[in-house]
Scaffold this motif. Structure first.
Motif: not given
Length: 166
Positions: A27, A30-32, A34, A38-39, A42-43, A46
């Motif tokens: 989880w 996997s951010w990096s 995307l 989407k990245y 997501k940032i 958060i």
């Protein structure tokens, strides 16, 4: 994509390729992986979540009367510092996997810390691992590095603005 025990004596969880797949599917890391949109979303999500959650901490730090914009600015500064720590962790994880994949030898432990072994990769496995590093892991590392650089620049700007506000 496990390598058979005849070819590779390294336990399944310690094989660099399996470590890479595990990291890629986790989880946090996997951010990096995307897409850029989407990245960034997501940032941002958060950031907003941490900003809201850490308002009480900022209130606790500055217990005396302080203006609202200074309080919000302090909170943004705290969230940015947390982001820096998060991205340093991302960078360390991906760089560790890259090092294990690029290396011609793999250090592994069979049953504990006291019985470490060294396995030399065959040229086939080494080429495959290095291709994965150069075409998949390095772009992730580059993205995380640029993110860290941007966070450091933002921290510097925030600090200068905060000093000007005081």
């Amino acid at each position: 994509m496990c390598i058979s025990k005849k070819i590779c004596p390294v336990p399944f969880d310690q094989q660099p390729l399996n470590e890479y797949f595990s990291l890629r599917s986790s989880w946090f890391f996997s951010w990096s992986t995307l897409t850029l949109n989407k990245y960034l979303i997501k940032i941002f999500n958060i950031f907003v979540f941490l900003f809201i959650v850490l308002i009480p901490l900022a209130l606790f730090i500055v217990s005396n009367k302080i203006s609202l914009y200074k309080l919000l600015f302090l909170n943004v500064f705290i969230v940015t510092l947390i982001f820096l720590l998060i991205f340093i962790r991302l960078y360390l994880g991906w760089s560790y996997i890259a090092k294990r994949l690029v290396s011609a030898t793999v250090f592994y432990e069979e049953s504990g810390w006291y019985d470490g072994q060294l396995w030399v990769k065959s040229s086939e496995i080494l080429i495959k691992d290095r291709l994965i590093v150069f075409y998949e892991v390095i772009p992730f590392l580059r993205r995380v590095k640029y993110s860290i650089l941007m966070i450091l620049i933002v921290l510097l700007i925030e600090k200068l603005i905060y000093l000007l506000i005081l």
